[in-house]
Design a protein around this motif. Structure first.
Motif, short mmCIF file in Angstrom:
data_model
loop_
_atom_site.label_atom_id
_atom_site.label_comp_id
_atom_site.label_asym_id
_atom_site.label_seq_id
_atom_site.Cartn_x
_atom_site.Cartn_y
_atom_site.Cartn_z
N GLN A 146 0.82 -1.21 0.00
CA GLN A 146 0.00 0.00 0.00
C GLN A 146 0.86 1.26 0.00
O GLN A 146 0.48 2.29 -0.57
CB GLN A 146 -0.94 0.00 1.21
CG GLN A 146 -1.92 1.15 1.22
CD GLN A 146 -2.87 1.07 2.41
OE1 GLN A 146 -2.54 0.49 3.43
NE2 GLN A 146 -4.04 1.66 2.28
N GLN A 147 2.02 1.19 0.61
CA GLN A 147 2.89 2.36 0.68
C GLN A 147 3.29 2.86 -0.71
O GLN A 147 3.55 4.05 -0.89
CB GLN A 147 4.15 2.02 1.50
CG GLN A 147 5.04 3.23 1.77
CD GLN A 147 6.11 2.94 2.79
OE1 GLN A 147 5.94 2.11 3.69
NE2 GLN A 147 7.24 3.61 2.68
N LYS A 148 3.31 1.96 -1.68
CA LYS A 148 3.67 2.34 -3.05
C LYS A 148 2.51 2.18 -4.04
O LYS A 148 2.69 2.25 -5.25
CB LYS A 148 4.87 1.52 -3.54
CG LYS A 148 6.18 1.94 -2.90
CD LYS A 148 6.54 3.37 -3.29
CE LYS A 148 7.83 3.83 -2.67
NZ LYS A 148 8.19 5.20 -3.05
N GLY A 149 1.31 1.98 -3.51
CA GLY A 149 0.15 1.86 -4.39
C GLY A 149 0.14 0.59 -5.23
O GLY A 149 -0.49 0.54 -6.29
N LEU A 150 0.83 -0.45 -4.76
CA LEU A 150 0.87 -1.71 -5.47
C LEU A 150 -0.16 -2.69 -4.92
O LEU A 150 -0.68 -2.51 -3.81
CB LEU A 150 2.26 -2.33 -5.37
CG LEU A 150 3.41 -1.55 -6.02
CD1 LEU A 150 4.75 -2.18 -5.65
CD2 LEU A 150 3.25 -1.51 -7.52
N THR A 151 -0.44 -3.73 -5.68
CA THR A 151 -1.32 -4.80 -5.25
C THR A 151 -0.56 -6.12 -5.31
O THR A 151 0.51 -6.19 -5.95
CB THR A 151 -2.56 -4.90 -6.16
OG1 THR A 151 -2.16 -5.41 -7.44
CG2 THR A 151 -3.23 -3.54 -6.33
N PRO A 152 -1.07 -7.18 -4.70
CA PRO A 152 -0.39 -8.48 -4.80
C PRO A 152 -0.15 -8.94 -6.23
O PRO A 152 0.81 -9.66 -6.50
CB PRO A 152 -1.33 -9.41 -4.03
CG PRO A 152 -1.95 -8.52 -2.99
CD PRO A 152 -2.18 -7.21 -3.71
N ASN A 153 -1.01 -8.51 -7.16
CA ASN A 153 -0.83 -8.91 -8.55
C ASN A 153 0.42 -8.31 -9.19
O ASN A 153 0.87 -8.79 -10.25
CB ASN A 153 -2.05 -8.51 -9.38
CG ASN A 153 -3.28 -9.34 -9.05
OD1 ASN A 153 -3.16 -10.48 -8.61
ND2 ASN A 153 -4.45 -8.79 -9.27
N ASP A 154 0.97 -7.27 -8.59
CA ASP A 154 2.18 -6.64 -9.12
C ASP A 154 3.47 -7.35 -8.70
O ASP A 154 4.55 -7.00 -9.17
CB ASP A 154 2.26 -5.18 -8.67
CG ASP A 154 1.11 -4.33 -9.20
OD1 ASP A 154 0.89 -4.36 -10.41
OD2 ASP A 154 0.44 -3.65 -8.39
N ILE A 155 3.35 -8.32 -7.80
CA ILE A 155 4.53 -8.94 -7.20
C ILE A 155 4.95 -10.19 -7.97
O ILE A 155 4.12 -11.04 -8.30
CB ILE A 155 4.24 -9.29 -5.73
CG1 ILE A 155 3.89 -8.01 -4.95
CG2 ILE A 155 5.42 -10.00 -5.09
CD1 ILE A 155 4.95 -6.92 -5.03
N ALA A 156 6.25 -10.30 -8.22
CA ALA A 156 6.78 -11.44 -8.97
C ALA A 156 7.07 -12.64 -8.09
O ALA A 156 6.94 -13.79 -8.54
CB ALA A 156 8.05 -11.03 -9.72
N SER A 157 7.49 -12.41 -6.83
CA SER A 157 7.85 -13.54 -5.97
C SER A 157 7.94 -13.13 -4.51
O SER A 157 8.10 -11.94 -4.19
CB SER A 157 9.19 -14.15 -6.40
OG SER A 157 10.24 -13.20 -6.27
N LEU A 158 7.84 -14.11 -3.63
CA LEU A 158 8.05 -13.94 -2.20
C LEU A 158 9.36 -14.65 -1.85
O LEU A 158 9.61 -15.77 -2.31
CB LEU A 158 6.89 -14.56 -1.41
CG LEU A 158 6.99 -14.50 0.11
CD1 LEU A 158 6.99 -13.07 0.62
CD2 LEU A 158 5.84 -15.29 0.75
N ASN A 159 10.16 -14.02 -0.98
CA ASN A 159 11.52 -14.51 -0.77
C ASN A 159 11.94 -14.41 0.69
O ASN A 159 11.52 -13.50 1.40
CB ASN A 159 12.48 -13.70 -1.64
CG ASN A 159 12.07 -13.72 -3.09
OD1 ASN A 159 12.41 -14.61 -3.83
ND2 ASN A 159 11.27 -12.73 -3.50
N SER A 160 12.82 -15.34 1.11
CA SER A 160 13.32 -15.32 2.48
C SER A 160 14.65 -16.07 2.54
O SER A 160 15.21 -16.45 1.51
CB SER A 160 12.28 -15.94 3.43
OG SER A 160 12.63 -15.69 4.78
#
Length: 252
Positions: A146-160
């Motif tokens: 939300q801080q950058k006006g993005l949604t989960p659909n804009d994300i390429a991957s989750l990482n750890s």
């Protein structure tokens, strides 16, 4: 975020954009125009103008400072064919914001700055306590986007980090949003150390890297784009989890 529209067609376009930004506001034919617009600009409010570029520049000229202080300003035609990041393209995030809007409403992004923002690759990095509940992970993730006006659909991957490869709720979060879930060794993550916004000795002594969320997001962005990554949102945290957002740029 505020949208300034001066015609009925512009108003219709603004309402279409606001379907994607429910926290935004519409100013239709604000009066007095210059005073209203300049006050919002001074208050650092990001704005989209649906009108001629000349009107925007003449109105804002008295209050312009520099690219490090001015808020992001976009200009669009009333038919919604083109999106132009007019002010604070790099430093203020107008390029990134314009690219998001162009994608959401199928418009053409018109870039005039040197760096190509047409194909950003956004990656999330997360760290957490062992057996962290899904709600803590999801809340901090959504706040970060939300801080950058993005949604989960804009994300390429989750990482750890690799010691979280079996963290059930990180896996569940990735599955919920249909993201690939990648983990990396501490040695691999340490290559990102010069790009971190903060360095935690406690985290380093615990897992061998100075910051899990930022390092993982940065490394994933680098791997996805074959280019130098950058942090878009520095590490955010709640009582059980951390999250950071990075960006690279694809070659395609």
């Amino acid at each position: 975020m505020r949208i300034i529209a001066l015609t009925s067609a512009g108003k219709a376009l603004a309402e279409r954009i606001l379907q994607h930004y429910p926290n935004g506001t519409l100013d239709y034919k604000p009066k007095p125009f210059a005073e209203q617009v300049q006050a919002a600009f001074i208050a650092q409010e990001p704005m989209i103008f649906i009108c001629a570029t000349g009107i925007v520049m003449r109105t804002l000229a008295p209050v312009l400072q520099d690219k490090y202080q001015d808020p992001p300003i976009l200009v669009m035609d009333e038919l919604g064919q083109f999106v132009i990041p007019l002010l604070s393209g790099h430093e203020g995030g107008a390029n990134e914001w314009a690219a998001q809007i162009a994608k959401k409403i199928q418009a053409q992004l018109v870039m005039t700055t040197a760096k190509d923002y047409l194909n950003p690759v956004y990656t999330l990095g997360m760290g957490c306590e062992r057996n962290c509940p899904l709600s803590y992970l999801e809340d901090i993730m959504l706040e970060t986007l939300q801080q950058k006006g993005l949604t989960p659909n804009d994300i390429a991957s989750l990482n750890s980090i690799d010691i979280k490869a079996d963290e059930t709720q990180l896996i569940a979060l990735a599955q919920k949003y249909q993201w690939p879930f990648h983990t990396y060794s501490a040695d691999a993550l340490m290559a990102m150390e010069p790009l971190l916004s903060t360095r935690s000795e406690y985290v380093f002594n615990t897992v061998g890297v100075y910051g899990v969320a930022e390092s993982a997001a940065l490394l994933a962005a680098q791997n996805a784009s074959n280019a130098s990554p950058e942090l878009v949102v520095n590490k955010r945290k709640n009582t059980k989890a951390t999250c950071a957002l990075a960006r690279g740029f694809s070659k395609t």
